[in-house]
Scaffold this motif. Structure first.
Motif, mmCIF file in Angstrom:
data_model
loop_
_atom_site.group_PDB
_atom_site.id
_atom_site.type_symbol
_atom_site.label_atom_id
_atom_site.label_comp_id
_atom_site.label_asym_id
_atom_site.label_seq_id
_atom_site.Cartn_x
_atom_site.Cartn_y
_atom_site.Cartn_z
ATOM 1 N N PRO A 188 2.539 18.862 0.807
ATOM 2 C CA PRO A 188 2.088 17.742 -0.017
ATOM 3 C C PRO A 188 1.282 16.725 0.780
ATOM 4 O O PRO A 188 1.315 16.708 2.016
ATOM 5 N N ALA A 189 0.559 15.881 0.048
ATOM 6 C CA ALA A 189 -0.022 14.665 0.623
ATOM 7 C C ALA A 189 0.915 13.527 0.256
ATOM 8 O O ALA A 189 1.455 13.501 -0.854
ATOM 9 N N ILE A 190 1.126 12.601 1.178
ATOM 10 C CA ILE A 190 2.139 11.560 0.995
ATOM 11 C C ILE A 190 1.506 10.233 0.579
ATOM 12 O O ILE A 190 0.524 9.776 1.171
ATOM 13 N N VAL A 191 2.091 9.638 -0.468
ATOM 14 C CA VAL A 191 1.757 8.271 -0.867
ATOM 15 C C VAL A 191 2.867 7.384 -0.304
ATOM 16 O O VAL A 191 3.998 7.418 -0.787
ATOM 17 N N GLY A 192 2.553 6.584 0.717
ATOM 18 C CA GLY A 192 3.578 5.842 1.442
ATOM 19 C C GLY A 192 4.196 4.693 0.673
ATOM 20 O O GLY A 192 5.364 4.373 0.849
ATOM 21 N N ASN A 193 3.396 4.024 -0.202
ATOM 22 C CA ASN A 193 3.876 2.841 -0.929
ATOM 23 C C ASN A 193 4.514 1.835 0.035
ATOM 24 O O ASN A 193 5.636 1.366 -0.170
ATOM 25 N N LEU A 194 3.783 1.508 1.085
ATOM 26 C CA LEU A 194 4.336 0.711 2.177
ATOM 27 C C LEU A 194 4.438 -0.774 1.863
ATOM 28 O O LEU A 194 5.223 -1.491 2.500
ATOM 29 N N GLN A 195 3.673 -1.249 0.889
ATOM 30 C CA GLN A 195 3.644 -2.683 0.613
ATOM 31 C C GLN A 195 4.312 -3.005 -0.719
ATOM 32 O O GLN A 195 4.000 -2.407 -1.738
ATOM 33 N N ALA A 196 5.214 -3.978 -0.687
ATOM 34 C CA ALA A 196 5.869 -4.420 -1.916
ATOM 35 C C ALA A 196 5.051 -5.492 -2.625
ATOM 36 O O ALA A 196 5.221 -5.715 -3.821
ATOM 37 N N THR A 197 4.179 -6.167 -1.905
ATOM 38 C CA THR A 197 3.287 -7.168 -2.492
ATOM 39 C C THR A 197 1.933 -7.074 -1.807
ATOM 40 O O THR A 197 1.777 -6.402 -0.783
#
Length: 269
Positions: A188-197
């Motif tokens: 897979p390719a990863i979507v990190g979603n590293l930022q909450a804002t």
């Protein structure tokens, strides 16, 4: 010999004569109102012109051929979309309707402008408790696409939780149309979603990921979201999918060049 060559060029050109298609954009979720339709990863990278803003809202009902639009508003002739969900982690089973729960995007505004008012503001996931064994993947099977190389942009995030930074995995594959498709062996390719804002710029690997595949004639395209390995969220979250469709102009130009070069060869005396 010349006649045979010209006949071959003509025959090959017929296969390349189909009109160039626009991209296909899927807004995964129940909200049809999109305030900023050109705010997306593919638009930001220039893969789709900002003037092309026609999204297909997909929730819990399949889209039959003739009801899917290209990004420029024209009909994607012969293209259909089937929604699927996994019966277990690692396997997705396609049926319709198949998605029991939607992401309403209740905290999309606090996540930032990438999500607030865009096609990524909401999405879909399979019903089940967060991190529970009853949760699994979600995805779509797209039939009727022309053969070629495609780039898929995927936004995968839980927009109901502003503090959610769980990573998601984007799986893309091609194959025969089937009601069941196993993707556990794919990378897979990863979507990190590293930022909450503060999500105000589309960053590859953070707010979205891409995969490139080559589709043979008659094959279907599978796009699947699942919780990434090691993530605290095992549910697959799917917000927006963009499929950049190839244009056949390059191959046609090569054939024209070959034909022109042959025509300029001196005749034998």
């Amino acid at each position: 010999m010349r006649k045979l060559f010209r006949a071959a060029i003509a025959a090959m050109s017929l296969g390349l004569a189909s009109p160039a298609l626009a991209a296909i954009m899927l807004d995964m979720g129940p909200t049809s109102a999109i305030t900023f339709p050109a705010n997306s990863p593919a638009h930001a990278t220039g893969a789709i012109p900002t003037a092309e803003t026609s999204w297909n809202t997909i929730f819990d009902t399949n889209r039959a051929a003739g009801t899917v639009l290209n990004s420029d508003g024209t009909t994607a002739t012969g293209v259909s979309v089937v929604i699927g969900q996994g019966s277990a982690i690692g396997v997705t089973s396609f049926s319709a309707p198949s998605v029991a729960t939607n992401l309403t995007g209740s905290t999309a505004a606090t996540l930032g402008s990438d999500y607030n008012g865009t096609a990524a503001q909401d999405g879909i996931f399979k019903l089940g408790a967060a991190g529970g064994s009853t949760t699994a993947s979600v995805g779509v099977r797209i039939d009727g696409l022309a053969a070629g190389t495609y780039t898929i942009f995927g936004v995968l995030r839980n927009t109901n939780a502003s503090n959610n930074t769980s990573s998601e995995a984007l799986y893309v594959a091609t194959g025969a149309a089937s009601s069941t498709f196993t993707f556990s062996s794919l990378t897979p390719a990863i979507v990190g979603n590293l930022q909450a804002t503060g999500n105000t710029t589309w960053i590859a690997g953070d707010q979205y990921a891409t995969q490139t595949v080559t589709l043979a004639a008659g094959e279907s395209l599978y796009v699947i979201a699942n919780g990434a390995a090691g993530s605290t969220e095992s549910r697959g979250m799917m917000n927006a999918i963009q499929i950049v469709v190839p244009e056949p102009g390059t191959a046609a130009a090569v054939l024209v060049g070959l034909a022109t070069g042959f025509a300029r060869r001196p005749r034998r005396r």
